[in-house]
Design a protein around this motif. Structure first.
Motif, short mmCIF file in Angstrom:
data_model
loop_
_atom_site.label_atom_id
_atom_site.label_comp_id
_atom_site.label_asym_id
_atom_site.label_seq_id
_atom_site.Cartn_x
_atom_site.Cartn_y
_atom_site.Cartn_z
N HIS A 158 0.95 -1.29 -0.08
CA HIS A 158 0.00 0.04 0.19
C HIS A 158 0.77 1.20 -0.10
O HIS A 158 1.86 1.18 0.30
N ALA A 159 0.44 2.53 -0.80
CA ALA A 159 1.08 3.62 -0.56
C ALA A 159 0.48 4.02 0.83
O ALA A 159 -0.72 4.19 1.02
N VAL A 160 1.30 4.56 1.66
CA VAL A 160 1.03 5.00 2.87
C VAL A 160 1.58 6.44 3.01
O VAL A 160 2.44 6.93 2.69
N LEU A 161 0.46 7.20 3.72
CA LEU A 161 0.70 8.65 3.95
C LEU A 161 0.99 8.80 5.39
O LEU A 161 0.25 8.52 6.21
N GLN A 162 2.04 9.56 5.87
CA GLN A 162 2.54 9.59 7.22
C GLN A 162 2.43 11.04 7.44
O GLN A 162 3.02 11.72 6.69
N THR A 163 1.58 11.68 8.48
CA THR A 163 1.46 12.92 8.79
C THR A 163 1.73 13.25 10.25
O THR A 163 1.77 11.94 10.90
N PRO A 164 1.75 14.32 10.85
CA PRO A 164 1.75 14.55 11.96
C PRO A 164 0.49 13.72 13.04
O PRO A 164 0.55 13.58 14.05
#
Length: 176
Positions: A158-164
């Motif tokens: 999966h493409a994973v988006l990491q944010t605060p």
């Protein structure tokens, strides 16, 4: 994202594909670069850009300068792009393609590393896959930074988006 769509029409993919693949520039597939790596399909590059949501003032790190088209697209959305490439020959080809396209807000670093001396970054796009997001990538983000990378093991990645605020899967994509 309309800004990303506009760039897809403005930035010519054929200017960034290997010479022997020019006839395939308009096909929405991965293209081999000749060094064992490949360019991502345009729809995947566009999706990375849409999900990372670049701002005009952002400083972006792209891991994998072989993604010259992605770099060119990103350069039109943010203030500065730094790209890391392990293959020095590919880095030179990318530099030449960017110069020919008149793109000036990009720096290509050569090395077998995930880190840049130019950190911190507002955003990071990794054009490689990992079992988990490497800590050395996350450590280069500023406090409000965001990162997108492909995580998992084939056949489920999966493409994973990491944010605060945390991490979330944004789309399925197998990337060796």
């Amino acid at each position: 994202n309309q800004n990303v769509l506009d760039l897809l029409f403005k930035v010519r993919r054929e200017d960034f594909v290997p010479q022997d693949k020019k006839e395939l520039a308009f096909v929405d597939v991965e293209l081999p670069l000749g060094n064992g790596n490949f360019m991502l399909a345009p729809k995947v590059e566009a999706r990375f850009l849409q999900e990372i949501d670049l701002k005009a003032s952002d400083k972006l790190l792209i891991v994998g300068a072989g993604a010259a088209y992605l770099i060119a697209l990103a350069a039109g959305l943010c203030a500065q792009v730094v790209a890391i490439e392990a293959d020095s020959q590919q880095a030179e080809l990318t530099r030449a393609a960017l110069k020919a396209a008149g793109i000036k807000n990009v720096t290509i670093e050569v090395g077998k590393t995930l880190t840049s001396q130019q950190a911190p970054f507002d955003a990071i796009i990794a054009t490689a896959s990992f079992a988990a997001i490497p800590a050395e990538l996350s450590a280069q983000l500023n406090q409000q930074g965001r990162l997108i990378a492909v995580v998992g093991e084939e056949p489920i990645m999966h493409a994973v988006l990491q944010t605060p605020q945390g991490s979330r899967q944004v789309f399925d994509y197998n990337l060796p």
